[in-house]
Design a protein around this motif. Structure first.
Motif, PDB file in Angstrom:
ATOM      1  N   LEU A   1       0.638  -1.430  -0.383  1.00  0.00           N
ATOM      2  CA  LEU A   1       0.219  -0.152  -0.272  1.00  0.00           C
ATOM      3  C   LEU A   1       0.480   1.340  -0.195  1.00  0.00           C
ATOM      4  O   LEU A   1       0.290   2.095  -0.958  1.00  0.00           O
ATOM      5  CB  LEU A   1      -1.240   0.186   1.464  1.00  0.00           C
TER       6      LEU A   1
ATOM      7  N   ASP B   1      -2.796   2.508  -4.523  1.00  0.00           N
ATOM      8  CA  ASP B   1      -3.545   1.445  -5.255  1.00  0.00           C
ATOM      9  C   ASP B   1      -2.891   0.917  -6.938  1.00  0.00           C
ATOM     10  O   ASP B   1      -2.143   2.259  -7.143  1.00  0.00           O
ATOM     11  CB  ASP B   1      -4.996   1.137  -5.787  1.00  0.00           C
TER      12      ASP B   1
ATOM     13  N   HIS C   1      -2.696  -0.134 -11.187  1.00  0.00           N
ATOM     14  CA  HIS C   1      -3.437  -1.007 -12.175  1.00  0.00           C
ATOM     15  C   HIS C   1      -3.045  -0.297 -13.005  1.00  0.00           C
ATOM     16  O   HIS C   1      -3.400   0.812 -13.104  1.00  0.00           O
ATOM     17  CB  HIS C   1      -5.265  -0.662 -11.336  1.00  0.00           C
TER      18      HIS C   1
ATOM     19  N   LYS D   1      -6.177   6.389  -2.362  1.00  0.00           N
ATOM     20  CA  LYS D   1      -6.845   5.747  -1.916  1.00  0.00           C
ATOM     21  C   LYS D   1      -8.050   6.232  -1.428  1.00  0.00           C
ATOM     22  O   LYS D   1      -9.147   5.911  -0.968  1.00  0.00           O
ATOM     23  CB  LYS D   1      -6.289   3.967  -1.176  1.00  0.00           C
TER      24      LYS D   1
ATOM     25  N   CYS E   1       2.772  -1.700 -11.885  1.00  0.00           N
ATOM     26  CA  CYS E   1       2.345  -2.381 -10.865  1.00  0.00           C
ATOM     27  C   CYS E   1       2.765  -4.432 -10.392  1.00  0.00           C
ATOM     28  O   CYS E   1       2.502  -4.816  -9.176  1.00  0.00           O
ATOM     29  CB  CYS E   1       1.095  -2.990 -11.321  1.00  0.00           C
TER      30      CYS E   1
END
Length: 271
Positions: free
Chosen positions: A61, A94, A96, A103, A139
């Protein structure tokens, strides 16, 4: 305590084999770099050897900088900075499809044309970030970190104890006292050794001198006998008769060179 917490985070990553990576904007080909004196975050040319550009994922995180131990923060939407790592939503990200999403507000980390990082509600090509070198998706760095083991409470306590801050004065005084005692013991041993050596040399000299005294006395007696003749040997004997003149004792040399004795031998007289 904040400084100790940052040290613990860095050591935690190192113990678990975490490798740092750069956060590079795919559009501008510039990397995030922290500033030691402040929480500012810069976009500069990538330098893989600079620890201020090295980051690692913490707990999947937090994005932590290797040099400062601070985390990437989305607290200010218009200017992304770093902040002390803690369990807060603005520090959690996060990931992606090469995009970092806060967040706290679900905004995308973006770099504008002025090369300033900020948060945008829309995704664009400026929102794509790479990790390590080349076209590695950032990622994937997060996925690798999430597969690593998490530090246990016992390991955390051990690190906190090793890097604790306390007054070292008692230890310093104890070491100083032990050093002084060791110094005095060294001087004492040196003095005793010197005295023992001196006594040994003195005993050797005495033994040598005692062994030479009888020899010296014998030499002196021999010299006395050779240089001094007893008085009784030098006096003539009272009973000894004077030697009578014998033939051949007195000789006469004549002018013509002939030599004759004054007394003739008995056998010559008989003839």
């Amino acid at each position: 305590m904040g400084r100790m917490y940052r040290i613990w985070i860095i050591l935690c990553a190192l113990l678990h084999g975490a490798e740092g990576f750069v956060i590079e904007n795919a559009h501008h080909s510039l990397c995030f770099q922290t500033v030691l004196e402040s929480d500012s975050l810069l976009l500069v040319e990538c330098n893989l050897k600079s620890s201020f550009q090295q980051w690692f994922w913490k707990d999947g995180l937090l994005l932590v900088n290797m040099a400062t131990g601070k985390c990437l923060s989305a607290h200010k939407a218009d200017s992304v900075q770093t902040a002390a790592c803690e369990n807060a939503a603005h520090l959690q990200w996060d990931c992606h499809n090469m995009r970092l999403i806060s967040k706290e507000n679900s905004h995308y980390l973006t770099a504008n044309e002025s090369k300033v990082a900020f948060l945008s509600s829309k995704s664009s090509s400026n929102s794509e970030w790479r990790g390590s070198t080349g076209d590695v998706d950032i990622c994937k760095e997060r996925l690798g970190e999430m597969q690593a083991d998490v530090m246990t409470d016992a390991q955390r306590e051990e690190l906190l104890w090793l890097y604790r801050t306390e007054d070292p004065s008692p230890w310093n005084y104890a070491i100083l006292a032990l050093s002084f005692v060791a110094l005095l013991s060294g001087f004492l041993i040196l003095g005793l050794s010197s005295m023992a050596k001196k006594r040994k040399v003195t005993a050797q000299y005495k033994a040598a001198s005692n062994a030479e005294k009888p020899l010296q006395m014998e030499r002196m007696l021999e010299q006395e006998k050779q240089t001094h003749v007893p008085f009784s040997h030098t006096l003539p004997s009272k009973t000894a008769a004077p030697d009578s003149p014998k033939s051949g004792n007195i000789t006469i040399q004549w002018k013509d060179g002939n030599v004759s004795t004054l007394f003739q031998d008995d056998h010559e007289e008989n003839v």
